[in-house]
Enzyme design. Structure first.
Site, PDB file in Angstrom:
ATOM      1  N   THR A   1      66.400  19.240-133.484  1.00 60.19           N
ATOM      2  CA  THR A   1      66.937  18.938-134.819  1.00 60.19           C
ATOM      3  C   THR A   1      65.991  19.319-135.953  1.00 60.19           C
ATOM      4  OG1 THR A   1      66.071  16.727-134.516  1.00 60.19           O
ATOM      5  CG2 THR A   1      68.418  17.037-134.051  1.00 60.19           C
ATOM      6  N   GLY A   2      64.730  19.649-135.640  1.00 59.22           N
ATOM      7  CA  GLY A   2      63.750  19.952-136.679  1.00 59.22           C
ATOM      8  C   GLY A   2      63.834  21.395-137.161  1.00 59.22           C
TER       9      GLY A   2
ATOM     10  N   GLY B   1      56.807  25.912-143.100  1.00 61.11           N
ATOM     11  CA  GLY B   1      55.751  25.589-142.137  1.00 61.11           C
ATOM     12  C   GLY B   1      55.445  24.108-142.089  1.00 61.11           C
TER      13      GLY B   1
ATOM     14  N   HIS C   1      54.499  33.643-143.977  1.00 59.88           N
ATOM     15  CA  HIS C   1      53.088  33.367-144.267  1.00 59.88           C
ATOM     16  C   HIS C   1      52.362  34.690-144.538  1.00 59.88           C
ATOM     17  CE1 HIS C   1      53.749  29.310-143.237  1.00 59.88           C
ATOM     18  NE2 HIS C   1      53.072  29.204-142.116  1.00 59.88           N
TER      19      HIS C   1
ATOM     20  N   CYS D   1      51.132  29.245-136.689  1.00 62.60           N
ATOM     21  CA  CYS D   1      52.048  30.210-137.325  1.00 62.60           C
ATOM     22  C   CYS D   1      51.326  31.276-138.161  1.00 62.60           C
ATOM     23  CB  CYS D   1      53.083  29.462-138.157  1.00 62.60           C
ATOM     24  SG  CYS D   1      52.419  28.098-139.096  1.00 62.60           S
TER      25      CYS D   1
ATOM     26  N   ARG E   1      49.135  26.287-149.518  1.00 65.83           N
ATOM     27  CA  ARG E   1      50.595  26.174-149.427  1.00 65.83           C
ATOM     28  C   ARG E   1      51.151  26.684-150.753  1.00 65.83           C
ATOM     29  NH1 ARG E   1      52.986  25.451-144.858  1.00 65.83           N
ATOM     30  NH2 ARG E   1      52.124  23.393-144.367  1.00 65.83           N
TER      31      ARG E   1
HETATM   32  P1  NAP Z   1      60.134  18.826-137.813  1.00 69.50           P
HETATM   33  O1  NAP Z   1      61.047  19.578-138.709  1.00 69.50           O
HETATM   34  O2  NAP Z   1      59.503  17.575-138.304  1.00 69.50           O
HETATM   35  O3  NAP Z   1      60.946  18.463-136.436  1.00 69.50           O
HETATM   36  C1  NAP Z   1      60.429  17.607-135.450  1.00 69.50           C
HETATM   37  C2  NAP Z   1      61.393  17.475-134.270  1.00 69.50           C
HETATM   38  O4  NAP Z   1      60.832  16.570-133.281  1.00 69.50           O
HETATM   39  C3  NAP Z   1      62.755  16.903-134.612  1.00 69.50           C
HETATM   40  O5  NAP Z   1      63.729  17.472-133.760  1.00 69.50           O
HETATM   41  C4  NAP Z   1      62.607  15.413-134.290  1.00 69.50           C
HETATM   42  O6  NAP Z   1      63.815  14.796-133.875  1.00 69.50           O
HETATM   43  C5  NAP Z   1      61.719  15.470-133.074  1.00 69.50           C
HETATM   44  N1  NAP Z   1      60.968  14.196-132.934  1.00 69.50           N
HETATM   45  C6  NAP Z   1      60.277  13.539-133.912  1.00 69.50           C
HETATM   46  N2  NAP Z   1      59.747  12.388-133.409  1.00 69.50           N
HETATM   47  C7  NAP Z   1      60.117  12.346-132.110  1.00 69.50           C
HETATM   48  C8  NAP Z   1      59.896  11.408-131.048  1.00 69.50           C
HETATM   49  N3  NAP Z   1      59.164  10.295-131.248  1.00 69.50           N
HETATM   50  N4  NAP Z   1      60.425  11.667-129.835  1.00 69.50           N
HETATM   51  C9  NAP Z   1      61.154  12.788-129.632  1.00 69.50           C
HETATM   52  N5  NAP Z   1      61.413  13.697-130.577  1.00 69.50           N
HETATM   53  C10 NAP Z   1      60.901  13.498-131.806  1.00 69.50           C
HETATM   54  O7  NAP Z   1      58.937  19.739-137.321  1.00 69.50           O
HETATM   55  P2  NAP Z   1      58.881  21.364-137.184  1.00 69.50           P
HETATM   56  O8  NAP Z   1      58.376  21.991-138.413  1.00 69.50           O
HETATM   57  O9  NAP Z   1      60.158  21.804-136.579  1.00 69.50           O
HETATM   58  O10 NAP Z   1      57.688  21.524-136.130  1.00 69.50           O
HETATM   59  C11 NAP Z   1      57.857  21.251-134.728  1.00 69.50           C
HETATM   60  C12 NAP Z   1      56.571  21.592-133.974  1.00 69.50           C
HETATM   61  O11 NAP Z   1      56.300  22.994-134.104  1.00 69.50           O
HETATM   62  C13 NAP Z   1      55.327  20.866-134.506  1.00 69.50           C
HETATM   63  O12 NAP Z   1      54.463  20.578-133.417  1.00 69.50           O
HETATM   64  C14 NAP Z   1      54.714  21.888-135.444  1.00 69.50           C
HETATM   65  O13 NAP Z   1      53.338  21.690-135.631  1.00 69.50           O
HETATM   66  C15 NAP Z   1      55.000  23.180-134.684  1.00 69.50           C
HETATM   67  N6  NAP Z   1      55.071  24.400-135.510  1.00 69.50           N
HETATM   68  C16 NAP Z   1      55.826  24.450-136.639  1.00 69.50           C
HETATM   69  C17 NAP Z   1      55.896  25.648-137.384  1.00 69.50           C
HETATM   70  C18 NAP Z   1      56.719  25.805-138.632  1.00 69.50           C
HETATM   71  O14 NAP Z   1      56.666  26.903-139.231  1.00 69.50           O
HETATM   72  N7  NAP Z   1      57.484  24.804-139.063  1.00 69.50           N
HETATM   73  C19 NAP Z   1      55.194  26.759-136.941  1.00 69.50           C
HETATM   74  C20 NAP Z   1      54.441  26.683-135.765  1.00 69.50           C
HETATM   75  C21 NAP Z   1      54.401  25.496-135.065  1.00 69.50           C
HETATM   76  P3  NAP Z   1      64.715  13.844-134.852  1.00 69.50           P
HETATM   77  O15 NAP Z   1      65.340  14.766-135.852  1.00 69.50           O
HETATM   78  O16 NAP Z   1      65.647  13.247-133.879  1.00 69.50           O
HETATM   79  O17 NAP Z   1      63.772  12.865-135.493  1.00 69.50           O
END
Ligand code: NAP
Length: 352
Positions: A14-15, A180, A244, A149, A237
């Site tokens: 969902t994220g 990000g 990026h 990233c 940022r």
């Molecule tokens: P995000 O938008 O905050 O999404 C987090 C996801 O994890 C959501 O699906 C959330 O589900 C789920 N979640 C949160 N708490 C949880 C729990 N206690 N148990 C199970 N699931 C849980 O984060 P994001 O930006 O997508 O990033 C995800 C990961 O990828 C992170 O580790 C981040 O550091 C890494 N990352 C991100 C990027 C980027 O460009 N965004 C790039 C490289 C790496 P709900 O919606 O149900 O709460």
């Protein structure tokens, strides 16, 4: 590949990154998404009803109907693509890796000695660590990570330059997009008309200083020997949605003329095992000669968001060479990078 598609689960679907995975896998030639997981907030409801879709369009109809499941319990799939927050990944990914191949975006295990940190075009040979990982941990599955990233685009461009000229020192300044930070991310009143010179309290800089050394390192008997390269990183940022940018100055053991460096970048061809993977961009590196490129809005979608774009390759009065690198942070830098790693595992016969 076999005619039956390989069953895949997306953890944290969902994220911001999970949604990209859903989008990129809607019509994948090898993989079929059969499970989506979330947190207590979302478990038990159809994905399409609860997801706050932040990408263009709408969730793919078949996946919108899947009921979100718990991230804590491994399911009957061959691959789990993880977009979980770091603390959750730390706890949950080993549970899945005991049974299935986990390709993770999270930083939790990137620097763990027996966990390969992989960019298929850069260091596919590091997957050899998996034999040791499986033996020592008794896993049927495995855990593979993709880099930070910003580190991804930087390392893709460093690979051919390091091979040709021996990079010894690098200064890297990044201008990182809002996606990000996940959703809802940075408050609008903090970022509109502004630049923030810090991400994750210095944690982001540490990743950019450490991860390229592992990526460009050599495979040893029990771990990766990091490349002998010192990096100083400063991150910001900026009010860009996706893409990026990294400004690099490189000091090399053999000083390259800019034309030589351009020829090396333009001539880069990834290892054979990577060339025909469905998500591998062709070319891997898009080289710009115009003086005002690459730019996030114009160039982030190069190679369907999987290529690294590079430009402004010039002599540096401080070190040897300076250049600008751009890559799409949620596609190549996250969801697409994990999918490409999963394709590599499948092509190399490394699934459980
Ligand atoms: P995000 O938008 O905050 O999404 C987090 C996801 O994890 C959501 O699906 C959330 O589900 C789920 N979640 C949160 N708490 C949880 C729990 N206690 N148990 C199970 N699931 C849980 O984060 P994001 O930006 O997508 O990033 C995800 C990961 O990828 C992170 O580790 C981040 O550091 C890494 N990352 C991100 C990027 C980027 O460009 N965004 C790039 C490289 C790496 P709900 O919606 O149900 O709460």
């Amino acid at each position: 590949m076999t005619e039956r598609k390989i069953p895949v689960a997306i953890l944290g679907a969902t994220g911001a990154v999970g949604q990209r995975m859903v989008q990129l896998l809607a019509d994948h030639p090898w993989f079929e998404v059969v499970a989506l997981t979330g947190s207590e907030r979302t478990i038990g409801r159809p994905y399409g009803e609860l997801v706050r879709w932040v990408l263009d369009g709408a969730p793919p109809p078949r996946l919108a109907e899947l009921v979100v499941q718990s991230s804590d319990t491994p399911l009957d799939v061959a691959i789990a693509l993880s977009a979980l927050p770091t603390d959750v990944a730390q706890r949950v990914e080993p549970l899945w890796a005991a049974q299935v191949a986990v390709c993770s975006n999270a930083s939790a295990y990137r620097m763990t000695p027996d966990v390969p940190l992989i960019i298929p075009e850069v260091n596919p040979d590091h997957l050899e660590l998996l034999a040791q990982q499986r033996r020592q941990r008794g896993w049927r599955g495995c855990l593979v990570t993709n880099p930070n990233c910003s580190a991804i685009g930087v390392a893709m461009v460093m690979r051919p330059l390091h091979d040709a000229f021996g990079i010894e020192r690098a200064h890297i300044a990044t201008l990182q997009a809002l996606s990000g930070a996940g959703y809802p991310g940075v408050p609008s009143l903090d970022i509109i008309d502004n630049i923030i010179p810090n991400i994750a309290d210095g944690g982001e800089e540490l990743k950019i200083e450490q991860e390229p050394r592992k990526l460009l390192g050599t495979l040893g008997a029990a771990a990766i020997e990091p490349a002998a390269l010192s990096i100083s990183a400063q991150v910001t940022r900026v009010p860009v949605i996706d893409g990026h940018t990294a400004l690099l100055s490189l000091g090399c053991s053999r000083r390259p003329a800019p034309d030589e460096a351009l020829a090396v970048l333009e001539g880069f061809v990834p290892p054979p095992v990577v060339r025909n993977l469905p998500s591998a961009p062709r070319p891997t590196i898009v080289v710009h000669r115009a003086g005002d490129r690459p730019q996030p809005r114009r160039d982030r979608d190069a190679g369907a968001g999987m290529a690294a774009s590079v430009g402004r390759v010039r002599a540096c009065p401080l070190l040897d060479l300076r250049l600008v690198v751009l890559s799409h942070n949620t596609i190549r830098g996250a969801a697409g990078g994990a999918i490409l790693n999963a394709e590599l595992l499948a092509a190399a016969g490394l699934l459980a």
